[in-house]
Each structure stands twice: as C-alpha cells, then as structure tokens.
Design a protein around this motif. Structure first.
Motif, short mmCIF file in Angstrom:
data_model
loop_
_atom_site.label_atom_id
_atom_site.label_comp_id
_atom_site.label_asym_id
_atom_site.label_seq_id
_atom_site.Cartn_x
_atom_site.Cartn_y
_atom_site.Cartn_z
N CYS A 56 -21.59 -20.99 34.63
CA CYS A 56 -22.81 -21.69 35.06
C CYS A 56 -23.47 -21.08 36.29
CB CYS A 56 -22.48 -23.15 35.34
SG CYS A 56 -21.24 -23.37 36.63
N SER A 57 -22.79 -20.18 37.01
CA SER A 57 -23.35 -19.64 38.24
C SER A 57 -23.68 -20.79 39.19
CB SER A 57 -24.56 -18.76 37.95
OG SER A 57 -25.07 -18.13 39.09
N ARG B 232 -39.96 -13.79 38.54
CA ARG B 232 -38.63 -14.39 38.40
C ARG B 232 -38.11 -14.88 39.75
NH1 ARG B 232 -34.76 -10.33 35.91
NH2 ARG B 232 -33.36 -12.14 35.91
N ARG B 233 -38.48 -14.18 40.83
CA ARG B 233 -38.08 -14.65 42.16
C ARG B 233 -38.76 -15.97 42.51
NH1 ARG B 233 -37.87 -9.22 42.58
NH2 ARG B 233 -35.75 -8.55 43.10
N THR B 234 -40.03 -16.08 42.16
CA THR B 234 -40.74 -17.34 42.38
C THR B 234 -40.08 -18.45 41.57
OG1 THR B 234 -42.83 -16.20 42.76
CG2 THR B 234 -42.96 -18.51 42.15
N ARG B 235 -39.76 -18.16 40.32
CA ARG B 235 -39.14 -19.17 39.45
C ARG B 235 -37.75 -19.55 39.96
NH1 ARG B 235 -40.25 -17.02 34.20
NH2 ARG B 235 -38.40 -15.71 34.40
N LEU B 236 -37.00 -18.58 40.50
CA LEU B 236 -35.68 -18.89 41.06
C LEU B 236 -35.79 -19.92 42.16
CD1 LEU B 236 -32.65 -18.40 41.64
CD2 LEU B 236 -33.35 -16.45 43.07
N ARG B 237 -36.73 -19.75 43.05
CA ARG B 237 -36.85 -20.69 44.17
C ARG B 237 -37.35 -22.06 43.72
NH1 ARG B 237 -36.05 -16.04 45.98
NH2 ARG B 237 -35.27 -15.69 48.09
N LEU C 279 -27.92 -17.96 47.47
CA LEU C 279 -29.28 -17.76 46.98
C LEU C 279 -29.70 -16.29 47.13
CD1 LEU C 279 -31.78 -19.13 45.79
CD2 LEU C 279 -32.56 -19.59 48.11
N ALA C 280 -29.26 -15.64 48.20
CA ALA C 280 -29.56 -14.23 48.40
C ALA C 280 -28.94 -13.37 47.31
CB ALA C 280 -29.09 -13.77 49.77
N TRP C 281 -27.72 -13.73 46.86
CA TRP C 281 -27.08 -12.98 45.78
C TRP C 281 -27.84 -13.17 44.47
CZ3 TRP C 281 -24.92 -8.93 44.37
CH2 TRP C 281 -24.19 -8.80 43.19
N LEU C 282 -28.27 -14.38 44.18
CA LEU C 282 -29.07 -14.61 42.97
C LEU C 282 -30.37 -13.83 43.03
CD1 LEU C 282 -28.54 -18.44 42.41
CD2 LEU C 282 -27.49 -16.55 41.16
N ASP C 283 -30.97 -13.75 44.20
CA ASP C 283 -32.21 -12.97 44.36
C ASP C 283 -31.94 -11.49 44.13
OD1 ASP C 283 -34.13 -11.28 46.17
OD2 ASP C 283 -35.15 -13.18 45.92
N ALA C 284 -30.82 -10.98 44.65
CA ALA C 284 -30.48 -9.56 44.49
C ALA C 284 -30.26 -9.20 43.02
CB ALA C 284 -29.23 -9.23 45.31
N LEU C 285 -29.83 -10.14 42.22
CA LEU C 285 -29.59 -9.89 40.80
C LEU C 285 -30.88 -9.79 39.99
CD1 LEU C 285 -26.52 -12.24 40.37
CD2 LEU C 285 -26.51 -9.80 39.83
N ILE C 286 -31.99 -10.22 40.54
CA ILE C 286 -33.27 -10.12 39.84
C ILE C 286 -33.80 -8.70 39.97
CG2 ILE C 286 -35.66 -10.93 39.80
CD1 ILE C 286 -34.66 -13.65 40.74
N TRP C 287 -34.30 -8.15 38.90
CA TRP C 287 -34.73 -6.75 38.87
C TRP C 287 -35.95 -6.54 39.76
CZ3 TRP C 287 -33.89 -5.13 33.04
CH2 TRP C 287 -32.55 -5.38 32.71
N PRO C 288 -36.08 -5.35 40.34
CA PRO C 288 -37.02 -5.17 41.46
C PRO C 288 -38.47 -5.49 41.16
CG PRO C 288 -36.09 -3.06 40.73
CD PRO C 288 -35.29 -4.14 40.08
N THR D 175 -26.29 -13.77 37.11
CA THR D 175 -27.73 -13.99 36.96
C THR D 175 -27.98 -15.40 36.43
OG1 THR D 175 -28.02 -11.65 36.45
CG2 THR D 175 -29.83 -13.13 35.86
N ASN D 176 -28.69 -16.19 37.20
CA ASN D 176 -28.95 -17.58 36.81
C ASN D 176 -30.43 -17.70 36.45
OD1 ASN D 176 -27.69 -20.70 38.29
ND2 ASN D 176 -28.13 -20.13 36.20
N GLU D 177 -30.77 -17.16 35.29
CA GLU D 177 -32.16 -17.09 34.86
C GLU D 177 -32.58 -18.39 34.18
OE1 GLU D 177 -35.57 -16.81 34.53
OE2 GLU D 177 -34.90 -14.87 35.31
N ALA D 178 -33.35 -19.21 34.89
CA ALA D 178 -33.77 -20.50 34.33
C ALA D 178 -34.60 -20.34 33.07
CB ALA D 178 -34.55 -21.28 35.39
N ASN D 179 -35.28 -19.20 32.92
CA ASN D 179 -36.14 -19.01 31.75
C ASN D 179 -35.35 -19.02 30.45
OD1 ASN D 179 -39.14 -18.45 31.50
ND2 ASN D 179 -38.31 -16.99 30.01
#
Length: 313
Positions: A118-119, A194-199, A180-189, A91-95
């Motif tokens: 560091c993911s 958080r998906r917007t922030r990831l991109r 990027l798809a794996w990082l998206d899958a790690l974000i809770w549904p 999980t690469n949570e920028a927050n």
C-alpha cells in the motif's frame, strides 16, 4: 536478465514516449561498465532502474544529463548504495484508482478495501477522487484522475467505502515530510502533473489516515482481512507490486488471496502474474499491465493508470 538488459528493457518498455530523461539515462547506464560494476555490489532486486533514479533525485543529483548523472553516482556511491539497500520503489500513484474504479463500482456496496503493497495508502481513497474517462466524468471533488478508456464499462457513480486498510513491509506516513519526499522522488522528472496530484491526494489521506499494517503480504493478510466488517464486500487489491515478490512467495500469496471471502483485483505485469490466452496488447503503447478480477483478466492498462483497453466480455 543482466542489469544492462534490465536498463535497456526499462528504456524500451517503460520510459520510451513517457520520460525522455529516464530513457536516456537507462540506455546510458546499460552501456556504462563502471556504473554496472557499482550496481553489481548491491543485491539484484536493488539494481532496479526506477529505484536508482529515484535515489539520485532524492539526494539532489542530476537526471537530465547522463554524464552528470554518472559523475554524481560515482562521487556519492556510499550514500546511493545505502539508500538502494534500504528503500523500495513504493510509487503511490493515485491515478491507478482510475483503473480500479470500473471494477469497484460493479461490486456489491459498501466495500472494505484492503491494499497489498500500500505504500502510503493513497489508492485506498477511490471514493474521494474525481475521474475523467475522455468526456465521461464521475465525481466532483478531490484531484482529477484522467484515463483513456477503450471498451470499458464506465461507472456512473463512485463506490461506497466502509473500511480501508493496507499492508506494506515499510508503510509510509503521508504526514511525514521525509516519506512525502521519497514519494516525490519516485515520480519521473517530466511529470509535474503527477506531483500536483500527489500533494492533492496526500492532503486527503492526511485528513483521514488509513489503517496501515507493517508486515509481509502472506503473513499479515489473513488477520487483517478477518478484521474487515462483515457487512461490507471485502476487496483485496494491488497494483504493480508483485514484481518485487520472489516467485515462491508470490505463489503462496495468490493461493491465499484466492480463497478469501470477497474479491481480488490485480493490476500487474503479465510476465509476473500470468494468464493463459491473453489477447495481444494494443500496439500503440509499449508497456502494459493486466487488470484482473478474481483471477480473470479484463483489460490491458498503462503503468501509471493513464489508459485501459478492455477485452473481457
């Protein structure tokens, strides 16, 4: 801790009040003997709730209905098991940069940032994001990171970063669609924000890729730290990483990082990285990590960087 206990603990301490879908799934898995038997065929570290749920999401499976989830896992177990054994929760949570910022801004500038675990390296850009601690704002570009802060010494300016690098057993390439798809899958549904922030964070990293080294956190750390510029303050940091590291290897890492020049910032579960005489965590949030600088605990924090409660003098 059995797999059933792990899923019950995840439901109570992490998902409750944060992800209704994952709370329901975790409690259902904890009581499903057939799913627990399947999980028993993979190594214990690979039975982690968030890893299983992310793998199912990556494969296009359902996570909102426990019965549909169970049926999908049974029907697709070979593929699920293959991903469980080869992937990790990266999980690469920028927050989480909002937790680091009060400490980073207080250190002698400029900084040489070295992230362990560091993911894809999204937390290596604290100077490229903007922050809102309630009504207190810092920065004006990049994704907005929000954090409820109680008692914290809030920064008034962003840090200056002269160098950024990271270590990971399997560093992800933020420009690769599969990573990027794996990082998206790690974000809770339920966490569309958080998906917007990831991109948004991914676009920043893709425009100026960090130096990421594939390697073990103990073996690779000395050489990478030695390559940091001498006229910058070295800061080795990690967030929610050490729970994946075996106890003895974790002890070797903490002994090693403690004697490096510069500073060490950790954001970890206090059951994983222990401190004596911690004050009790705030009662309003179930799951807490501890923010520490050079081995001194400073604050309780939320898992995805949503809040911190400062207790250090």
């Amino acid at each position: 801790m059995t797999a059933a206990d792990w899923y019950d603990d995840f439901a109570t301490r992490q998902a409750h009040g944060v992800s209704p879908a994952y709370e329901r799934l975790a409690r259902a898995v904890a009581r499903d003997e057939t799913l627990l038997a399947l999980l028993g065929t993979v190594p214990p570290p690979k039975r982690q709730p968030n890893l299983l749920f992310a793998v199912v999401r990556l494969l296009g499976g359902p996570v909102h209905s426990p019965s549909d989830f169970a049926a999908f896992v049974h029907a697709n177990w070979p593929a699920v098991a293959a991903h469980l054994t080869t992937r990790a929760t990266q999980t690469n949570e920028a927050n989480r940069c909002a937790l680091l910022l009060p400490v980073l801004a207080s250190l002698p500038q400029p900084l040489a940032l070295l992230e362990v675990g560091c993911s894809a390296g999204l937390n290596l850009y604290p100077d490229r994001y903007s922050y809102a601690y309630g009504t207190h704002r810092v920065g004006s570009t990049g994704p907005l990171l929000t954090c409820t802060a109680t008692g914290a010494p809030l920064p008034t300016a962003l840090p200056t970063v002269a160098w950024r690098a990271g270590i990971d057993l399997n560093p992800l390439d933020i420009t690769a669609p599969a990573d990027l798809a794996w990082l998206d899958a790690l974000i809770w549904p339920e966490h569309a924000h958080r998906r917007t922030r990831l991109r948004e964070a991914a676009a920043i990293a893709a425009a100026d890729p960090p130096h990421l080294v594939r390697g073990d956190l103990v073996d690779a750390l000395p050489a990478l730290a030695a390559s940091a510029p001498r006229d910058a303050t070295l800061v080795v940091f990690h967030t929610s990483v050490l729970y994946q590291v075996p106890d003895e290897h974790r002890r070797r890492f903490t002994a090693q990082v403690g004697v490096l020049p510069g500073h060490w910032i950790a954001v970890e579960d206090p059951e994983v990285l222990t401190y004596p005489d911690l004050p009790p965590p705030p009662a309003d949030v179930m799951h807490k990590n501890v923010l520490a600088l050079d081995g001194k605990p400073l604050a309780w924090t939320r898992g995805h960087g949503e809040g911190l409660s400062w207790f250090a003098s």
